[in-house]
Design a protein around this motif. Structure first.
Motif, short mmCIF file in Angstrom:
data_model
loop_
_atom_site.label_atom_id
_atom_site.label_comp_id
_atom_site.label_asym_id
_atom_site.label_seq_id
_atom_site.Cartn_x
_atom_site.Cartn_y
_atom_site.Cartn_z
N GLY A 4 -14.58 12.43 8.94
CA GLY A 4 -14.58 11.51 7.82
C GLY A 4 -13.25 11.41 7.11
N THR A 5 -12.30 12.28 7.43
CA THR A 5 -10.97 12.23 6.82
C THR A 5 -10.25 10.95 7.23
OG1 THR A 5 -10.81 14.64 6.84
CG2 THR A 5 -8.75 13.42 6.61
N THR A 6 -9.51 10.36 6.32
CA THR A 6 -8.70 9.18 6.65
C THR A 6 -7.24 9.47 6.26
OG1 THR A 6 -9.04 8.14 4.49
CG2 THR A 6 -10.62 7.60 6.25
N ALA A 7 -6.34 8.81 6.97
CA ALA A 7 -4.92 8.95 6.67
C ALA A 7 -4.23 7.63 6.96
CB ALA A 7 -4.30 10.06 7.50
N LYS A 8 -3.42 7.17 6.02
CA LYS A 8 -2.65 5.93 6.20
C LYS A 8 -1.21 6.31 6.52
CE LYS A 8 -5.45 2.99 3.17
NZ LYS A 8 -5.88 2.07 4.25
N ALA A 9 -0.63 5.60 7.47
CA ALA A 9 0.75 5.91 7.88
C ALA A 9 1.50 4.65 8.25
CB ALA A 9 0.74 6.87 9.06
N ARG A 10 2.83 4.73 8.15
CA ARG A 10 3.67 3.61 8.55
C ARG A 10 3.89 3.58 10.06
NH1 ARG A 10 5.64 1.71 3.74
NH2 ARG A 10 5.99 3.20 2.06
N LEU A 11 3.87 4.76 10.67
CA LEU A 11 4.09 4.86 12.12
C LEU A 11 3.16 5.90 12.69
CD1 LEU A 11 5.87 4.22 14.67
CD2 LEU A 11 7.30 6.14 13.96
N PHE A 38 4.29 -6.72 10.76
CA PHE A 38 5.04 -6.99 9.55
C PHE A 38 4.97 -5.83 8.56
CE2 PHE A 38 3.73 -11.15 11.21
CZ PHE A 38 4.99 -11.69 11.45
N GLY A 39 4.80 -4.65 9.08
CA GLY A 39 4.91 -3.48 8.22
C GLY A 39 3.62 -3.01 7.58
N GLY A 40 2.47 -3.54 8.00
CA GLY A 40 1.21 -3.05 7.48
C GLY A 40 0.98 -1.61 7.86
N LEU A 41 0.17 -0.93 7.09
CA LEU A 41 -0.10 0.48 7.36
C LEU A 41 -1.25 0.63 8.34
CD1 LEU A 41 0.12 1.96 3.76
CD2 LEU A 41 1.93 1.77 5.48
N ALA A 42 -1.16 1.67 9.15
CA ALA A 42 -2.26 2.01 10.06
C ALA A 42 -3.18 2.99 9.34
CB ALA A 42 -1.72 2.65 11.33
N THR A 43 -4.46 2.89 9.65
CA THR A 43 -5.44 3.81 9.07
C THR A 43 -6.11 4.58 10.19
OG1 THR A 43 -5.88 2.32 7.21
CG2 THR A 43 -7.52 4.03 7.66
N LEU A 44 -5.93 5.89 10.16
CA LEU A 44 -6.58 6.78 11.11
C LEU A 44 -7.84 7.33 10.46
CD1 LEU A 44 -3.29 8.44 12.04
CD2 LEU A 44 -4.92 8.01 13.85
N GLU A 78 0.83 -1.20 0.00
CA GLU A 78 0.00 0.00 0.00
C GLU A 78 0.88 1.26 0.00
OE1 GLU A 78 -3.76 -0.25 2.54
OE2 GLU A 78 -2.37 -1.55 3.60
N THR A 79 0.32 2.32 -0.52
CA THR A 79 1.02 3.59 -0.51
C THR A 79 0.51 4.43 0.65
OG1 THR A 79 1.27 3.57 -2.91
CG2 THR A 79 1.53 5.69 -1.81
N PRO A 80 1.37 4.80 1.59
CA PRO A 80 0.90 5.57 2.75
C PRO A 80 0.71 7.03 2.38
CG PRO A 80 3.26 5.28 2.89
CD PRO A 80 2.82 4.51 1.68
N ASP A 81 -0.16 7.69 3.10
CA ASP A 81 -0.29 9.14 2.97
C ASP A 81 0.89 9.83 3.67
OD1 ASP A 81 -2.92 9.14 1.67
OD2 ASP A 81 -3.65 8.40 3.59
N TYR A 82 1.35 9.19 4.76
CA TYR A 82 2.44 9.77 5.55
C TYR A 82 3.35 8.66 6.05
CZ TYR A 82 -0.62 13.83 5.58
OH TYR A 82 -1.42 14.88 5.19
N ASP A 83 4.61 9.01 6.27
CA ASP A 83 5.50 8.08 6.96
C ASP A 83 5.15 8.03 8.44
OD1 ASP A 83 7.32 7.31 4.79
OD2 ASP A 83 7.88 9.42 4.78
N ILE A 84 4.91 9.21 9.04
CA ILE A 84 4.61 9.30 10.47
C ILE A 84 3.43 10.24 10.68
CG2 ILE A 84 5.48 9.92 12.76
CD1 ILE A 84 8.31 9.47 11.73
N VAL A 85 2.50 9.82 11.51
CA VAL A 85 1.43 10.71 11.98
C VAL A 85 1.61 10.87 13.49
CG1 VAL A 85 -1.04 11.02 12.36
CG2 VAL A 85 -0.22 10.13 10.18
N VAL A 86 1.73 12.10 13.93
CA VAL A 86 1.86 12.41 15.36
C VAL A 86 0.51 12.92 15.84
CG1 VAL A 86 3.09 13.75 17.10
CG2 VAL A 86 4.29 13.02 15.01
N VAL A 87 -0.07 12.22 16.79
CA VAL A 87 -1.38 12.60 17.32
C VAL A 87 -1.18 13.40 18.60
CG1 VAL A 87 -3.63 11.79 18.11
CG2 VAL A 87 -2.41 10.52 16.32
#
Length: 229
Positions: free
Chosen positions: A217-224, A206-212, A52-61
């Motif tokens: 309704g906004t979504t963002a995929k990130a590696r971390l 194993f490196g799957g992406l997280a989905t926030l 998958e292609t992430p929207d971001y490498d890192i999302v800081v909440v």
């Protein structure tokens, strides 16, 4: 909170203890975690099994003191400065600091900053001259048990130093870092609240992406994902 083994080690290194010494621990662990987990090129660090292609490498909440300092610290290392980062908070970033009007009363919400943490904040410009001017040194600290008689007391004289640290308003230090973040070209600010966090089928091991998913309704995929709210 983390999407891979390296991410889990990265975040575990950011956990801090109680009030005394908290700033020193935070500063040293952020820098050591960056070094320990970024000793390979960022493309390798962030390259895992997911196609998958992430929207971001890192999302800081959370864009408070910890989240803001973490985001600013990413630019300290050439191995992380190029990562695409999103900083998420439910309120907008702070405006620039204004001169204190006559009769100004400081905010009661303050942070005690130890010398090591002050040095860390200075390294990326977070502890500016203006922040320094709006802080005050402290020489002693006493921490006590609200339900008992036990207490511990620290005194600068015991450490053969003039003061233990400085006290400044949270809002002042936060505003200083927020101006730095606004100028960072690889950081997006997302204003909203998290509705859900899905770590994927493998829980990120194993490196799957997280989905926030945000409330709007906004979504963002990130590696971390770094939780600092």
């Amino acid at each position: 909170m983390a999407l891979c083994g390296a991410g889990r080690r990265f975040l575990s290194g950011l956990r801090v203890g109680g009030a005394s010494g908290r700033g020193d621990v935070f500063a040293s662990r952020v820098k050591s975690s960056l070094a320990a987990n970024c000793t390979v090129p960022a493309t390798r660090l962030m390259s895992h099994a997911s196609s998958e292609t992430p929207d971001y490498d890192i999302v800081v909440v959370g864009a408070g003191l910890v989240g803001a300092a973490f985001t600013c610290a990413l630019k300290l290392s050439p191995l992380t400065s190029g990562l695409k980062v999103a900083l998420l908070d439910r309120v907008p970033l702070s405006p620039p600091l204004e001169p204190r009007p006559e009769g100004y009363v400081p905010d009661a919400r303050v942070a005690t900053i130890a010398p090591a943490s002050e040095s860390f904040l200075r390294s990326f410009g977070g502890w500016s001259d203006e922040v320094h001017d709006r802080s005050a040194p402290f020489e002693t600290m006493q921490v006590w048990d609200s339900t008992g008689l036990g207490h511990v007391r620290y005194d600068a004289a015991d450490a053969n130093t003039d003061f233990l640290g400085r006290v400044t308003e949270n809002a002042v230090l936060q505003a200083s870092m927020h101006q730095i973040i606004k100028a960072m070209p690889n950081v997006d600010f997302l204003c909203g609240s998290v509705r859900s966090l899905d770590l994927g089928k493998d829980g990120g091991i194993f490196g799957g992406l997280a989905t926030l998913k945000l409330i709007d309704g906004t979504t963002a995929k990130a590696r971390l994902v770094v939780g600092s709210d």
